[in-house]
Design an enzyme around this catalytic site. Structure first.
Site, PDB file in Angstrom:
ATOM      1  N   ASN A 107      16.727  15.928  32.760  1.00 55.72           N
ATOM      2  CA  ASN A 107      16.416  17.166  33.478  1.00 55.72           C
ATOM      3  C   ASN A 107      17.239  18.370  33.038  1.00 55.72           C
ATOM      4  O   ASN A 107      16.771  19.510  33.082  1.00 55.72           O
ATOM      5  CB  ASN A 107      16.626  16.957  34.982  1.00 55.72           C
ATOM      6  CG  ASN A 107      15.719  15.886  35.562  1.00 55.72           C
ATOM      7  OD1 ASN A 107      14.601  15.704  35.091  1.00 55.72           O
ATOM      8  ND2 ASN A 107      16.204  15.183  36.582  1.00 55.72           N
TER       9      ASN A 107
ATOM     10  N   HIS B  47       8.888  13.919  37.267  1.00 52.13           N
ATOM     11  CA  HIS B  47      10.316  13.600  37.282  1.00 52.13           C
ATOM     12  C   HIS B  47      10.833  13.384  38.704  1.00 52.13           C
ATOM     13  O   HIS B  47      11.823  12.680  38.896  1.00 52.13           O
ATOM     14  CB  HIS B  47      11.118  14.706  36.587  1.00 52.13           C
ATOM     15  CG  HIS B  47      11.063  14.620  35.099  1.00 52.13           C
ATOM     16  ND1 HIS B  47      12.149  14.891  34.288  1.00 52.13           N
ATOM     17  CD2 HIS B  47      10.057  14.271  34.246  1.00 52.13           C
ATOM     18  CE1 HIS B  47      11.807  14.730  33.011  1.00 52.13           C
ATOM     19  NE2 HIS B  47      10.548  14.364  32.967  1.00 52.13           N
TER      20      HIS B  47
ATOM     21  N   HIS C  16       0.682  15.682  28.391  1.00 47.38           N
ATOM     22  CA  HIS C  16       1.270  16.344  27.226  1.00 47.38           C
ATOM     23  C   HIS C  16       0.226  17.118  26.411  1.00 47.38           C
ATOM     24  O   HIS C  16       0.540  17.623  25.341  1.00 47.38           O
ATOM     25  CB  HIS C  16       1.990  15.328  26.339  1.00 47.38           C
ATOM     26  CG  HIS C  16       3.320  14.922  26.884  1.00 47.38           C
ATOM     27  ND1 HIS C  16       4.179  14.064  26.223  1.00 47.38           N
ATOM     28  CD2 HIS C  16       3.959  15.262  28.033  1.00 47.38           C
ATOM     29  CE1 HIS C  16       5.275  13.878  26.958  1.00 47.38           C
ATOM     30  NE2 HIS C  16       5.160  14.591  28.053  1.00 47.38           N
TER      31      HIS C  16
ATOM     32  N   ARG D 288       5.364  18.457  35.312  1.00 52.01           N
ATOM     33  CA  ARG D 288       6.535  17.674  34.903  1.00 52.01           C
ATOM     34  C   ARG D 288       7.538  17.525  36.051  1.00 52.01           C
ATOM     35  O   ARG D 288       8.162  16.465  36.211  1.00 52.01           O
ATOM     36  CB  ARG D 288       7.196  18.343  33.694  1.00 52.01           C
ATOM     37  CG  ARG D 288       8.278  17.506  33.033  1.00 52.01           C
ATOM     38  CD  ARG D 288       8.501  17.988  31.602  1.00 52.01           C
ATOM     39  NE  ARG D 288       9.560  17.241  30.952  1.00 52.01           N
ATOM     40  CZ  ARG D 288      10.818  17.693  30.846  1.00 52.01           C
ATOM     41  NH1 ARG D 288      11.150  18.878  31.328  1.00 52.01           N
ATOM     42  NH2 ARG D 288      11.726  16.963  30.232  1.00 52.01           N
TER      43      ARG D 288
END
Length: 324
Positions: A98, A70, A197, A66
């Site tokens: 975040n 990001h 996910h 992740r």
């Protein structure tokens, strides 16, 4: 004849200049062999720390993947996300997607420390993040791939970019597709990359509305998730639930099986199988885990190519949390 020879001779400097320009361009591209002579030990150093971190906490693998996602969606894959705020510098860590959510920075610090012992001042934090994401996927049972490297680290960050570019968990299919397209990623890439996910956990604040207010969700599943996520905002916001109901610490295709059963935890998850254009792709990954793995690898490599800093741009940070 002499005139032709003179014309040919006059072309030589131009050709040499073009060749030099092309060489400069190609040398600034990412490649899998970038550290083959300058730091061949980087991969073992990264892998060792990643495996130790995941052995301590399985969730950390998902957290590192992740971090990479990001980071790449804001200014490209440049380690801007890793920069701490200071009195005179606003980073991306406190942006809405975040804040209180991204984690694993201490693992990246540990990797940087290990790599610096092997070859100081050579490997960027941006490349460390890319390699660590791959190693995290592999450590949890997912596919392997050769990571392209040669990125350099940014000296800037974008708080607004983090707020605007990263798809929120409330996204519909059109918004997901649009935000991925803005990064040069197709809808097919989006569906495949969403398969990340299949590992990790999500906070109650990110799935509350889906499990309480929406109809495209299995009733029993919704009630199970409600039991650990109070309906009142501000209450239990940080309570966690697995993104993949069955095996949140194993990288496989159960995420897509859950979507077909209307057991996607996030609104944005279930949007991938909700009577829209991506239903068939979700079904194809249910039928073939190898197809999912292949497309996921393609997506990760494409994501890693988002506007990297190369050549003389950026820097090689000594500490991933601050500019030199």
């Amino acid at each position: 004849m002499a005139a032709r020879a003179s014309a040919a001779a006059s072309c030589i400097p131009v050709l040499l200049m073009l060749l030099a320009m092309l060489a400069g361009t190609s040398s600034a591209q990412l490649s899998t062999g970038f550290y083959s002579s300058s730091c061949p030990g980087v991969y073992d150093a990264v892998k060792s720390v990643v495996q130790s971190a995941i052995a301590r906490e399985k969730r950390m693998g998902a957290s590192i993947v992740r971090l990479f996602f990001h980071d790449c969606f804001v200014q490209g894959c440049d380690a801007s996300l890793l920069l701490d705020d200071t009195a005179s510098f606003q980073g991306e860590k406190m942006a809405t997607p975040n804040n209180g959510s991204v984690r694993g920075f201490e693992v990246i610090d540990a990797i940087k420390s290990a790599v610096e012992k092997v070859c100081p001042g050579v490997v960027s934090c941006a490349d460390i993040l890319a390699i660590a994401a791959r190693d995290s996927v592999v450590s949890l049972g997912g596919p392997a791939w050769n990571v392209k490297v040669g990125r350099r680290d940014s000296t800037t960050a974008s708080f607004s970019g983090a707020n605007n570019n990263i798809p929120p968990p409330t996204s519909g299919l059109a918004n997901l597709t649009s935000l991925f397209a803005a990064q040069g990623l197709s809808q097919k890439d989006m569906v495949a990359l969403s398969g990340a996910h299949t590992i990790g956990l999500a906070r109650c604040t990110n799935f509350r509305a889906h499990v309480y207010n929406e109809t495209n969700i299995d009733g029993a599943f919704a009630r199970t998730r409600q039991s650990g996520c109070p309906s009142t905002s501000g209450t239990g916001d940080n309570n966690l639930a697995p993104l993949d109901l069955q095996t949140p610490a194993v990288f496989e295709n159960n995420y897509y099986k859950n979507l077909i059963s209307k057991k996607g935890l996030l609104h944005s998850d279930q949007e991938l199988f909700n009577g829209g254009a991506t239903d068939a792709q979700v079904q194809s990954y249910v039928s073939s885990q190898s197809a999912f793995f292949a497309d996921f690898v393609t997506g990760m490599i494409k994501m890693g190519d988002i506007t990297p800093l190369t050549g003389s741009n950026g820097e090689i940070r000594k500490n991933c949390r601050r500019i030199n």
